[in-house]
Design a protein around this motif. Structure first.
Motif, PDB file in Angstrom:
ATOM      1  N   ARG A  35     -18.894  17.499  10.059  1.00  0.00           N
ATOM      2  CA  ARG A  35     -18.560  16.322  10.393  1.00  0.00           C
ATOM      3  C   ARG A  35     -17.902  15.731   9.005  1.00  0.00           C
ATOM      4  O   ARG A  35     -16.566  15.442   8.864  1.00  0.00           O
ATOM      5  CB  ARG A  35     -19.277  15.469  10.222  1.00  0.00           C
ATOM      6  N   ASP A  68     -29.862   9.144   7.847  1.00  0.00           N
ATOM      7  CA  ASP A  68     -28.664  10.484   8.292  1.00  0.00           C
ATOM      8  C   ASP A  68     -28.318  10.488   6.911  1.00  0.00           C
ATOM      9  O   ASP A  68     -27.330   9.817   6.679  1.00  0.00           O
ATOM     10  CB  ASP A  68     -28.429  10.457   9.230  1.00  0.00           C
ATOM     11  N   ASN A 104     -18.294  22.766  20.514  1.00  0.00           N
ATOM     12  CA  ASN A 104     -19.129  21.660  20.428  1.00  0.00           C
ATOM     13  C   ASN A 104     -20.225  23.173  20.619  1.00  0.00           C
ATOM     14  O   ASN A 104     -20.344  23.101  21.926  1.00  0.00           O
ATOM     15  CB  ASN A 104     -20.060  20.918  21.247  1.00  0.00           C
ATOM     16  N   PRO A 143     -22.265  18.495  16.364  1.00  0.00           N
ATOM     17  CA  PRO A 143     -22.661  16.888  15.367  1.00  0.00           C
ATOM     18  C   PRO A 143     -24.018  16.559  14.853  1.00  0.00           C
ATOM     19  O   PRO A 143     -23.752  15.975  14.178  1.00  0.00           O
ATOM     20  CB  PRO A 143     -23.223  16.318  17.231  1.00  0.00           C
ATOM     21  N   TRP A 144     -25.133  18.225  14.483  1.00  0.00           N
ATOM     22  CA  TRP A 144     -25.912  17.220  13.785  1.00  0.00           C
ATOM     23  C   TRP A 144     -25.175  18.122  12.356  1.00  0.00           C
ATOM     24  O   TRP A 144     -25.888  18.047  11.656  1.00  0.00           O
ATOM     25  CB  TRP A 144     -27.383  18.047  14.072  1.00  0.00           C
ATOM     26  N   CYS A 145     -24.399  18.450  11.992  1.00  0.00           N
ATOM     27  CA  CYS A 145     -23.781  19.085  11.012  1.00  0.00           C
ATOM     28  C   CYS A 145     -22.895  18.415  10.012  1.00  0.00           C
ATOM     29  O   CYS A 145     -22.015  18.397  11.208  1.00  0.00           O
ATOM     30  CB  CYS A 145     -23.458  20.565  11.570  1.00  0.00           C
ATOM     31  N   ASP A 150     -30.603  16.236   5.925  1.00  0.00           N
ATOM     32  CA  ASP A 150     -31.272  15.917   7.476  1.00  0.00           C
ATOM     33  C   ASP A 150     -30.825  14.307   7.466  1.00  0.00           C
ATOM     34  O   ASP A 150     -30.935  13.347   7.816  1.00  0.00           O
ATOM     35  CB  ASP A 150     -32.212  16.520   8.001  1.00  0.00           C
ATOM     36  N   THR A 196     -29.842  22.538   7.669  1.00  0.00           N
ATOM     37  CA  THR A 196     -29.274  21.472   8.812  1.00  0.00           C
ATOM     38  C   THR A 196     -28.353  21.868   9.671  1.00  0.00           C
ATOM     39  O   THR A 196     -28.219  21.362  10.542  1.00  0.00           O
ATOM     40  CB  THR A 196     -29.133  20.531   8.468  1.00  0.00           C
ATOM     41  N   CYS A 197     -27.721  23.325   8.903  1.00  0.00           N
ATOM     42  CA  CYS A 197     -26.360  23.186   9.663  1.00  0.00           C
ATOM     43  C   CYS A 197     -26.680  24.630  10.928  1.00  0.00           C
ATOM     44  O   CYS A 197     -26.478  23.960  11.397  1.00  0.00           O
ATOM     45  CB  CYS A 197     -24.894  23.511   8.569  1.00  0.00           C
ATOM     46  N   GLU A 211     -24.811  10.353   6.745  1.00  0.00           N
ATOM     47  CA  GLU A 211     -23.964   9.029   7.502  1.00  0.00           C
ATOM     48  C   GLU A 211     -24.082   7.875   6.058  1.00  0.00           C
ATOM     49  O   GLU A 211     -22.995   7.272   6.128  1.00  0.00           O
ATOM     50  CB  GLU A 211     -24.812   8.419   8.483  1.00  0.00           C
ATOM     51  N   ASP A 266     -23.390  22.594  20.428  1.00  0.00           N
ATOM     52  CA  ASP A 266     -24.692  23.045  20.966  1.00  0.00           C
ATOM     53  C   ASP A 266     -24.692  22.641  22.890  1.00  0.00           C
ATOM     54  O   ASP A 266     -25.303  23.261  23.319  1.00  0.00           O
ATOM     55  CB  ASP A 266     -25.051  21.153  20.872  1.00  0.00           C
TER      56      ASP A 266
END
Lengths: 333, 110
Positions: free
Chosen positions: B36, A78, B59, B30-32, A65, A157-158, A81, B61
């Motif tokens: 991505r 992140d 998506n 988007p947070w996974c 995360d 986190t997924c 990132e 979400d």
């Protein structure tokens, strides 16, 4: 050509030459922080460099995360990132990337390495830097694979967002397990932390956070004996290793974070792995086989941190550069 | 590059279930991170299967109904549909060759 005589240039296994083959100076297997740093340094040394990555750039940090302990990012970054930035940086200086699985490695008579990919292609490199890291361990229980994606997960986190208001458990006692437990508290009502021992392996700061969290309840000295459920996970059967007591725990989600196994079988024919399957190297990440390096989580005594893996990768690339200029210098003259 | 097109709770029936061709749906958020990471590989597949399979992404979400309907509890998950029926399911982030093999298996069933 190479020192050591022309006779050795004959292909040892003629059938292999029919496989389409590309040649590089530096071939790197594994696109985590170690591999991406090695690629950055090799590309900047103007060596033709290829990164072979089985899934996507970033490695294990992509499922993190937030990375709070990589210097230079005081507010954390992140994980995905950070991986993307490292990949972009190495690519900017000319590192190529191939998304494929390295299935087999052979050492050619002239000292180079040939990596066979699952795409029926082969890559040859004068040096090989293996930064293949480690993959998470499954519990190894019967219904685990069947229920993966149906309540059983290896990536909080997924998947945490699918467990809003529900009851979940995390198995494990290391940093990853505590991070997953803490992350899950944002979504789940209740998070059990199941651990085989009565103390945690996690860093002090992660321990403090997890132990102080009102949503997290620790179940100590306990192993998961079976994962239960039909189409979806319904719960687990627990076994207290101290008292022998068995207990059913109904759950909506089970997150497994019980450590990793290094992806070292690929080069196990060249080196003697330690008990944990790690590759022994010296302080230059040299394996003892000329031109073969191992760096990051894969190697013995790795600190298993993003920053130490990145350092390892740079060290291996610098050592490889020295080897290349000593042993393959005549190619460039 | 054939980019997967976005589908939503609203147009899932029209774009996926009523489609003539087999449709792959990439469930992501988007947070996974792994979602991505897999995206560029799914885009490569979209090119390779152009004309044979429609590539879409959803998506989770923004579109919880569809995700719930198909029991999605882990992402990335790729589902393959043909004639309104689910014919394939790929859970988790896997190497490209593995994705291809599983997609081919699903298409053979279709």
């Amino acid at each position: 050509m190479f020192r050591g005589g022309s006779a050795t240039l004959l292909p040892t296994r003629p059938t292999e030459t029919t496989v389409p083959t590309r040649e590089y100076d530096v071939v790197i297997i594994g696109g985590g922080p170690a591999g991406l740093s090695a690629g950055l340094y090799s590309a900047r040394a103007r060596r033709r460099s290829l990164l072979i990555e089985k899934k996507g750039a970033g490695g294990q940090i992509a499922t993190t995360d937030i990375v709070e302990n990589y210097p230079g990012f005081p507010d954390g970054i992140d994980g995905f990132e950070l991986g993307q930035l490292m990949h972009r940086q190495a690519s900017k200086y000319g590192m190529d990337t191939e998304y494929a699985v390295a299935e087999r490695v052979e050492r050619l008579d002239d000292g180079r390495f040939r990596v066979h990919l699952d795409t029926e292609e082969a890559i040859e490199g004068k040096v090989l830097i293996v930064t293949a890291g480690a993959d998470y361990n499954p519990l190894g229980l019967e219904s685990e694979e069947r229920l993966t994606g149906h309540g059983v997960s290896y990536c909080a986190t997924c998947d945490a967002a699918f467990f809003v208001g529900q009851t979940v458990a995390v198995v494990g006692g290391g940093d990853s397990a505590m991070e997953e437990a803490l992350f899950l508290t944002r979504y789940a009502n209740k998070v059990y932390a199941i651990h085989r021992r009565d103390t945690l392996r996690a860093s002090k700061i992660m321990q403090e956070r997890a132990l102080a969290d009102p949503k997290i309840e620790f179940i100590w000295n306990t192993a998961v004996e079976e994962i239960e459920g039909g189409d979806n996970l319904s719960g687990v059967r627990l076994h207290n290793l101290k008292t022998g007591e068995k207990q059913e725990l109904p759950l909506d989600g089970l997150f497994i974070a019980i450590g990793q196994t290094p992806n070292s079988p690929l080069i196990s024919q060249f080196v003697t792995l330690d008990e944990g399957g790690h590759v022994p190297v010296n302080e230059w990440m040299e394996t003892g086989v000329p031109g073969l390096y191992a760096a990051g989580d894969l190697r013995c005594n790795s600190a298993r941190q993003v920053v130490s893996s990145a350092g390892d990768g740079a060290t291996a690339a610098i050592a490889a550069e020295r080897y290349l200029s000593e042993h393959f210098a005549d190619l460039f003259e | 590059m054939a980019k997967p097109i976005d589908v939503t709770d609203t147009d899932f029936d029209a774009k996926v279930l009523s489609a003539d061709k087999p449709v792959l749906v990439d469930f992501w958020a988007p947070w996974c991170g792994p979602c991505r990471m897999v995206a560029p590989i799914v885009e490569e597949l979209a090119d390779e299967y152009a004309g044979k399979v429609e590539f879409t992404k959803l998506n989770t979400d923004d579109n919880p109904q569809t995700a719930m309907k198909y029991g999605i509890r882990s992402i990335p998950t790729l589902l393959v549909f043909k004639g309104g029926e689910q014919v394939g399911q790929i859970i988790g982030f896997r190497p490209k060759s593995d994705l291809k093999r599983r997609l081919d298996d699903a298409l053979a069933l279709a």
